[in-house]
Design an enzyme around this catalytic site. Structure first.
Site, PDB file in Angstrom:
ATOM      1  CE  LYS A 148       1.274  -4.414  -0.218  1.00 50.76           C
ATOM      2  NZ  LYS A 148       2.607  -4.762   0.305  1.00 50.76           N
TER       3      LYS A 148
ATOM      4  CE1 TYR B 203       7.002  -1.722  -6.180  1.00 44.94           C
ATOM      5  CE2 TYR B 203       4.655  -2.012  -6.595  1.00 44.94           C
ATOM      6  CZ  TYR B 203       5.785  -2.298  -5.854  1.00 44.94           C
ATOM      7  OH  TYR B 203       5.691  -3.160  -4.783  1.00 44.94           O
TER       8      TYR B 203
ATOM      9  CE  LYS C 271       0.835  -7.100   3.122  1.00 37.98           C
ATOM     10  NZ  LYS C 271       2.232  -7.307   3.579  1.00 37.98           N
TER      11      LYS C 271
END
Length: 324
Positions: free
Chosen positions: A248, A313, A196
């Protein structure tokens, strides 16, 4: 006779292109991140993420059912509390919004989907960091691990199938795995945010969770220029018991996704994050991009790079496009 080789023969019709397509994108490979806000009496739009909202408990259940019916592979739930404190106690309180919402969804959906929980303190702390702070205001790695263990047990008890430790604390996966096993949750898995990065693309997410962060997270999230470090983090997380690992963000780190896919013995996820979403939505609203084509091309690129699954999303909407 020139040209002797004509690759265009395999592109002449839609059926031919479909037949020889090398990369598949299916609804089951998509995971929908969702936000639920404590005390909300109606869904709250997130201005920097058009179409995404902070849900009420009721609207979360409804949207989750619709996403699962569309075929998405899983749901990743984030909580937005009404109050915060220095230790993020709302994250491990059984009555905290995230744990209450997890129980709602497990009761509604059972095992028909994979229910995932963000196992991190940043949404719940009044300083916005992913851990507790020491006397000098620095994130205390080892003190934070104890909070993660408590949070993991609360989420497992609430019904999460997978926990998503995203704080980038050293040893977080091992501590969570031991806590789960000792607590009798041997079947609860860990989807580790292993690589990340300290990215500028998180901006809209900060609005989505009403982040209290001042400053940055560069002492625990990775430097965007480092790739070998990501593989080391993945190796350590797998050794500590991670069942799945994640990179990510996704779009600006497709090389890392590829390297992770080649090196990891467990499934690899990629998180198509808020800033990536916001860029496309803004450009599409201006008419500068074909929205559906752009979204599917981006998601396909992540699959092509080697991601077994994608948090996005657009998951529920893309699932309906892919079902056509």
């Amino acid at each position: 006779m020139f040209p002797e080789h004509r690759p265009r023969r395999l592109r002449v019709t839609p059926a031919m292109r479909r037949l020889v397509s090398e990369t598949t994108l299916r609804p089951r490979q998509l995971i929908l991140p969702m936000f639920v806000a404590e005390g909300a009496d109606s869904p709250r739009p997130i201005s920097s993420m058009p179409g995404v909202v902070q849900h009420t408990r009721d609207s979360l259940r409804k949207a989750a059912v619709e996403a699962v019916e569309a075929g998405v592979g899983g749901l990743m739930i984030f909580g937005v509390p009404s109050t915060r404190d220095a230790t993020g106690s709302g994250g491990f309180d059984e009555h905290g919004i995230l744990n209450v919402a997890l129980r709602d969804l497990r009761a509604e959906l059972g095992d028909s989907t994979v229910l995932m929980a963000d196992t991190c303190l940043d949404e719940f702390t009044d300083h916005g960091h992913c851990g507790v702070l020491d006397a000098q205001g620095r994130v205390d790695n080892d003190a934070t691990l104890q909070r993660y263990a408590e949070m993991a047990l609360a989420q497992a008890e609430a019904g999460a199938h997978l926990l998503g430790p995203s704080g980038m604390m050293d040893g977080q996966v091992g501590v969570i795995r031991r806590a789960l096993d000792d607590g009798g949750f041997v079947d609860t898995g860990i989807f580790a945010y292993s690589a990340k990065y300290a990215s500028a693309f998180y901006g809209p997410f900060r609005e989505a969770v009403d982040s209290q962060l001042k400053g940055d997270r560069k002492t625990y999230q990775q430097d965007p220029g480092n790739a070998r470090e990501a593989l080391r983090e993945i190796e350590l997380d797998v050794a500590e018991g991670a069942d799945m690992v994640m990179v990510k963000p996704a779009l600006a780190y497709l090389d890392v996704v590829r390297a992770a896919a080649e090196a990891s013995p467990v499934p690899v996820g990629a998180y198509n994050i808020s800033g990536e979403y916001a860029m496309v939505e803004a450009a599409a609203e201006k008419g500068w991009l074909d929205r559906e084509r752009t979204v599917l091309e981006m998601l396909t690129s992540m699959r092509r790079a080697g991601a077994d699954m994608i948090l996005t999303y657009w998951a529920a909407e893309a699932a309906t496009w892919l079902a056509d």
